[in-house]
Design an enzyme around this catalytic site. Structure first.
Site, PDB file in Angstrom:
ATOM      1  N   HIS A   1       0.819  -1.223   0.000  1.00 20.89           N
ATOM      2  CA  HIS A   1       0.000   0.000   0.000  1.00 20.89           C
ATOM      3  C   HIS A   1       0.850   1.269   0.000  1.00 20.89           C
ATOM      4  O   HIS A   1       0.446   2.299   0.535  1.00 20.89           O
ATOM      5  CB  HIS A   1      -0.965   0.018   1.205  1.00 20.89           C
ATOM      6  CG  HIS A   1      -1.666  -1.284   1.406  1.00 20.89           C
ATOM      7  ND1 HIS A   1      -2.472  -1.848   0.438  1.00 20.89           N
ATOM      8  CD2 HIS A   1      -1.640  -2.157   2.442  1.00 20.89           C
ATOM      9  CE1 HIS A   1      -2.928  -3.012   0.883  1.00 20.89           C
ATOM     10  NE2 HIS A   1      -2.430  -3.231   2.083  1.00 20.89           N
ATOM     11  N   ARG A   2       2.048   1.184  -0.547  1.00 21.45           N
ATOM     12  CA  ARG A   2       2.979   2.320  -0.612  1.00 21.45           C
ATOM     13  C   ARG A   2       3.358   2.857   0.763  1.00 21.45           C
ATOM     14  O   ARG A   2       3.805   3.995   0.901  1.00 21.45           O
ATOM     15  CB  ARG A   2       2.425   3.442  -1.501  1.00 21.45           C
ATOM     16  CG  ARG A   2       2.049   2.948  -2.874  1.00 21.45           C
ATOM     17  CD  ARG A   2       2.322   3.942  -3.976  1.00 21.45           C
ATOM     18  NE  ARG A   2       2.109   3.317  -5.283  1.00 21.45           N
ATOM     19  CZ  ARG A   2       3.080   2.835  -6.043  1.00 21.45           C
ATOM     20  NH1 ARG A   2       4.331   2.906  -5.660  1.00 21.45           N
ATOM     21  NH2 ARG A   2       2.804   2.284  -7.201  1.00 21.45           N
ATOM     22  N   LEU A   3       3.201   2.014   1.780  1.00 24.12           N
ATOM     23  CA  LEU A   3       3.635   2.426   3.126  1.00 24.12           C
ATOM     24  C   LEU A   3       5.084   1.965   3.300  1.00 24.12           C
ATOM     25  O   LEU A   3       5.415   1.164   4.168  1.00 24.12           O
ATOM     26  CB  LEU A   3       2.722   1.822   4.197  1.00 24.12           C
ATOM     27  CG  LEU A   3       1.238   2.159   4.021  1.00 24.12           C
ATOM     28  CD1 LEU A   3       0.398   1.517   5.122  1.00 24.12           C
ATOM     29  CD2 LEU A   3       1.041   3.674   4.055  1.00 24.12           C
TER      30      LEU A   3
END
Ligand SMILES: Cc1cc2nc3c(=O)[nH]c(=O)nc-3n(C[C@H](O)[C@H](O)[C@H](O)COP(=O)(O)O)c2cc1C
Length: 192
Positions: A170-172
């Site tokens: 999640h692009r974290l």
């Protein structure tokens, strides 16, 4: 997880060498001229220890001229298969002559001759001219060891900042930043 950035780099580099299809040691090298105009190209990492990150090149090249005017650089490793990057920033110092001699002596003979034959970054009239020059140098050095050209040098990027970036769902993504302190390293996280 190591809290020593050099050790952590060695761990990631070993995983990259095991996992990348080729050139795990390839890194982008960014330099800038005296006016701050940046340029970037790939080079190969040829040495790493707690002193820094070493690459070899022609000191008369564009990068060599920029480093003479502004001895600072940034390096970027991108290991696509691992979905990781490492960013390194710092000052640049030449390696000593004995270190450069030892590495040059370990290279394949054709690479040694190529270092003499190439006026790296200068205009070249034709491919034929380059090949003729290579053949001429091969004849000159026939039957003898090829000495290191005096303009062919190693440079060590002495890191002040090393950042480890790791892909997360999640692009974290995770960003771990080490900055050099008076003794040792400070460590923290950055927003991705
Ligand atoms: C994967 C890869 C590795 C390279 N490794 C080196 C290297 O170790 N040393 C070098 O001088 N050029 C290397 N090159 C060529 C440089 O990218 C560049 O073309 C050359 O050094 C001239 O750069 P300059 O004109 O900015 O000085 C490599 C190129 C690639 C694609």
């Amino acid at each position: 997880m190591s809290d020593d950035p050099h050790l952590l780099f060695e761990q990631w580099f070993a995983e990259a060498r095991a996992g990348e299809p080729n050139d795990a040691e390839a890194m982008a090298l960014a330099t800038a001229d005296a006016d701050g105009r940046p340029s970037v190209r790939m080079v190969l990492l040829k040495g790493h220890d707690t002193r820094g990150f070493v690459f070899y090149t022609n000191s008369h090249s564009r990068k060599g001229a920029e480093l003479a005017a502004n001895p600072r650089a940034a390096l970027l490793f991108h290991w696509k298969s691992l979905r990781r990057q490492v960013r390194v920033e710092g000052s640049v110092t030449p390696v000593d002559a004995a270190e450069a001699d030892a590495y040059f002596a370990s290279r394949a003979r054709d690479s040694q001759l190529g270092a003499w034959a190439s006026d790296q970054s200068q205009p070249l009239a034709s491919r034929d001219a380059f090949e003729a020059r290579f053949a001429e140098l091969a004849a000159i050095h026939e039957g003898k060891p090829v000495p290191r050209p005096p303009h062919w040098w190693g440079y060590r990027v002495v890191p002040e900042r090393i950042e480890f970036w790791m892909d997360r769902p999640h692009r974290l993504h995770e960003r771990r930043l080490f900055t050099r302190a008076a003794t040792g390293w400070n460590e923290g996280l950055l927003y991705p």
